[in-house]
Design an enzyme around this catalytic site. Structure first.
Site, PDB file in Angstrom:
ATOM      1  N   CYS A 215      12.647   1.170  -9.991  1.00  0.00           N
ATOM      2  CA  CYS A 215      13.543   0.661 -11.022  1.00  0.00           C
ATOM      3  C   CYS A 215      12.894  -0.576 -11.629  1.00  0.00           C
ATOM      4  O   CYS A 215      11.768  -0.927 -11.288  1.00  0.00           O
ATOM      5  CB  CYS A 215      14.931   0.355 -10.464  1.00  0.00           C
ATOM      6  SG  CYS A 215      14.978  -0.968  -9.229  1.00  0.00           S
TER       7      CYS A 215
ATOM      8  N   HIS B 252     -11.771   0.666   6.381  1.00  0.00           N
ATOM      9  CA  HIS B 252     -12.320   1.946   5.941  1.00  0.00           C
ATOM     10  C   HIS B 252     -13.433   1.679   4.940  1.00  0.00           C
ATOM     11  O   HIS B 252     -13.661   0.536   4.534  1.00  0.00           O
ATOM     12  CB  HIS B 252     -11.233   2.813   5.314  1.00  0.00           C
ATOM     13  CG  HIS B 252     -10.496   2.127   4.208  1.00  0.00           C
ATOM     14  ND1 HIS B 252      -9.418   1.289   4.463  1.00  0.00           N
ATOM     15  CD2 HIS B 252     -10.674   2.113   2.865  1.00  0.00           C
ATOM     16  CE1 HIS B 252      -8.959   0.815   3.318  1.00  0.00           C
ATOM     17  NE2 HIS B 252      -9.711   1.293   2.332  1.00  0.00           N
TER      18      HIS B 252
END
Length: 640
Positions: free
Chosen positions: A385, A556
């Protein structure tokens, strides 16, 4: 108003809201102190009353400028904005809230462009010197400009706005401001008016009179509840359950967006909102009501908490009468609409799509089936929203409860502001239809669904049914990972399996670089990656910390390093003593999980890991256990 202009105004409102809302607790604290210790308060105390002036004059503007600068360029922008706004504060005699909303972002933009220009021009070893002195110098320069130009200009603008307001009050025109505010709220433009105009005017008025009507103009829940109650009595039966929920959320939760869809289904109801709001404002003016600080959210609880001593009856009277006016007008408009939709000479009512809300249910069913790819695995759903705190939070909670009741544990449901939607790692984004275009611009890769009402129970039922049929079918290609031990094995198609060989407990390291090298080495040794992936993990960490919060880090490789990945896998490491992984001294990681994922498999892998670690008790157990089987058990218990 054209669509692009509407989006621009919504973005401006969102930005103003983003500066105010993180600091709203400070305004509430100021309101509490004011209500207690001013001369007309509950516990008058001239000594404690002295703290009010420094807070309103200095703390408010500095916090807002700091937040505005941070939104543009992080900590450097925040510091420059904070320094610069002091110049505007001391150059004027009024609370410099409006000036802070301008100066803070300017400070952020100045540091942003300076950093962009100087990025590759600073010699190695001089970075800290340039970074520290550049912020100080830019802050001083902007402080002088604020003192000489911006502050006086804002003071004149504030005086002009005050003159206009007084002119409207003297000519009994202030109630008619509702003609602008109520339609703006329906189209999610209320933040511009509320935080850009009403809020600064309210603070100025409170400093003089210890209360302000401006804090209760936009936050009055009466007109909205009147519309919802009218729908409850004159709408169709199958929306009454959602209307009960909407009324409770509107009154006690203060989330006004709940009633917007019901008005948009019958735009004539805007007239009821306007008349109700006009009545409420008129009563507040005549009886001299108001609040001592912002009521955020616009809940009856917040309003009563911010009501000065002696004004409870007046404020409640304004809310109740505005509710009654809105309710009666809405009832008349809905009865007229119902009459117009009866077939002449028959008792059969024609339920047209542009009138009854329940007609949207069938649209939602069709929309879900036609819009979503039946072969795509949906794991991450975001409700969005304008501000990311009201209606989207309610909607996310509803869907989260429904899929939990269906024993679906591998789907993440969250809420966010439109402008905070990530551009990757999201499968499905759900918004109110008036905000869908903005959401698509933020993320064009995800699937998008539009809602007429965030309390459309049929929509959630159909979506839950879709998720069960398309994501949990044993024959579907679900990207998942299993946990293997002697008592647990999943026969589904898996991205990888977590085994004892992937888990390392009781590790010790002196730096996060040492941790990453250890994890990278284990990924290499177990055949998940090539040797080059280790350096890619270190390079990725330099770009931005992989600290997730809650004692967890997820290192990562870079996007470019995907060619070095042979198979998808993770390495789970426990560091009982902790490792500094973030930018702040408190960012200590006890659980470090190295990830190597091929193609787009990182999305379900990361989603599944975060699902497992969404419980503080699980995190605590994993951080202190000395038994690998405990780790396997805790992972398998989550049905991943």
């Amino acid at each position: 108003m054209s669509v692009p202009m509407t989006v621009k105004v919504q973005n401006l409102g969102r930005f103003l809201s983003a500066m105010i809302m993180p600091n709203i607790s400070v305004f509430i604290a100021w309101g509490i102190i004011s209500g207690l210790f001013i001369k007309s308060g509950w516990c008058p105390n001239q000594t404690l009353e002295k703290v009010l002036s420094p807070i309103s004059v200095y703390l408010f503007p500095i916090l807002i400028a700091n937040t505005g600068g941070y939104l543009i360029n992080g900590k450097r922008g925040a510091i420059v904005g904070s320094i610069a706004v002091v110049g505007a504060i001391i150059s004027t005699a009024i609370p410099m809230l409006l000036g802070a909303m301008i100066i803070g972002p300017i400070g952020g933009w100045i540091t942003y462009y300076f950093d962009k220009i100087s990025k590759y021009k600073v010699k190695s070893g001089f970075e800290m010197l340039v970074n520290n002195f550049s912020v100080g110098i830019l802050g001083v320069l902007l402080l002088f400009i604020s003192f000489l130009c911006i502050g006086p200009m804002i003071e004149k603008l504030s005086c002009f706005l005050g003159y206009v307001v007084n002119l409207m009050i003297n000519n009994h025109l202030l109630p008619f401001i509702a003609i602008l505010i109520e339609p703006a709220k329906i189209f999610f433009l209320n933040n511009v008016i509320n935080h850009g105009v009403l809020f600064p005017l309210g603070i100025q008025e409170v400093v003089k009179f210890n209360k302000s009507i401006f804090f209760l103009i936009e936050s009055n829940p009466g007109p909205g509840i009147g519309v919802l109650m009218a729908w409850f009595f004159f709408g169709c039966d199958n929306i009454k359950k959602s209307l009960k929920e909407a009324i409770v959320i509107q009154l006690f939760g203060g989330i006004h967006e709940i009633y917007f869809p019901y008005v948009l289904k019958n735009p004539r109801l805007i007239l009821a909102l306007i008349l109700g709001s006009i009545t409420g404002i008129f009563i507040l003016i005549v009886l001299r009501g108001g609040l001592i600080s912002a009521a955020s959210p616009g809940s009856i609880i917040s309003i009563l908490a911010m009501t000065p001593k002696g004004l409870y009856v007046i404020n409640l009277l304004a809310i109740i009468i505005s509710f009654l006016v809105s309710f009666l007008v809405s009832c008349m408009l809905l009865k007229i609409s119902n009459r117009n939709h009866y077939v002449k000479g028959s008792n059969t009512k024609i339920e047209k799509d542009n009138f009854l809300i329940n007609s949207s249910f069938q649209k939602n069913r069709t929309c879900i089936k036609s819009s979503l790819d039946s072969h795509k695995c949906i794991r991450n759903i975001i409700f969005a929203c304008d501000a990311g705190m009201g209606s989207s939070a309610v909607a996310a909670g509803i869907l989260r409860n429904k899929i939990h009741d269906l024993n679906i544990f591998n789907i993440t449901v969250s809420n966010a502001a439109i402008d905070s939607i990530p551009n990757f790692g999201v499968d499905l984004i759900i918004t109110h239809y008036s905000l869908t275009d903005r959401a698509r611009k933020r993320n064009s890769n995800a699937k998008h669904l539009s809602l007429n009402s965030f309390l459309d129970n049929a929509f959630y039922n159909e979506l839950s049914k879709y998720l069960v049929e398309n994501n949990l079918d044993n024959n579907s290609s679900i990207l998942d990972f299993s946990v293997r031990n002697q008592n647990n094995f999943s026969s589904k198609k898996n991205v990888f399996s977590l085994t004892k060989e992937n888990i390392f407990l009781g590790q010790i390291a002196s730096s996060k670089e040492e941790v990453i090298r250890f994890i990278g080495r284990q990924l290499v040794n177990q055949g998940y990656v090539k040797e080059e992936y280790i350096e890619a993990m270190l390079e990725r960490e330099k770009m931005m910390s992989t600290w997730l919060g809650e004692s967890i880090a997820l290192p990562h490789g870079t996007i470019q390093s995907k060619d070095f990945i042979l198979n998808t896998g993770i390495i789970f490491c426990q560091f009982p003593n902790g490792i500094l992984f973030g930018d702040d001294p408190e960012d200590i990681a006890h659980l470090v999980i190295g990830v190597a994922a091929r193609n787009n498999e990182h999305i379900p892998v990361v989603s599944n890991i975060t699902n497992i670690l969404d419980n503080n008790d699980v995190i605590k157990s994993l951080s202190i256990t000395k038994n690998i089987d405990d780790v396997l058990y805790l992972f398998s218990r989550k049905n991943i």
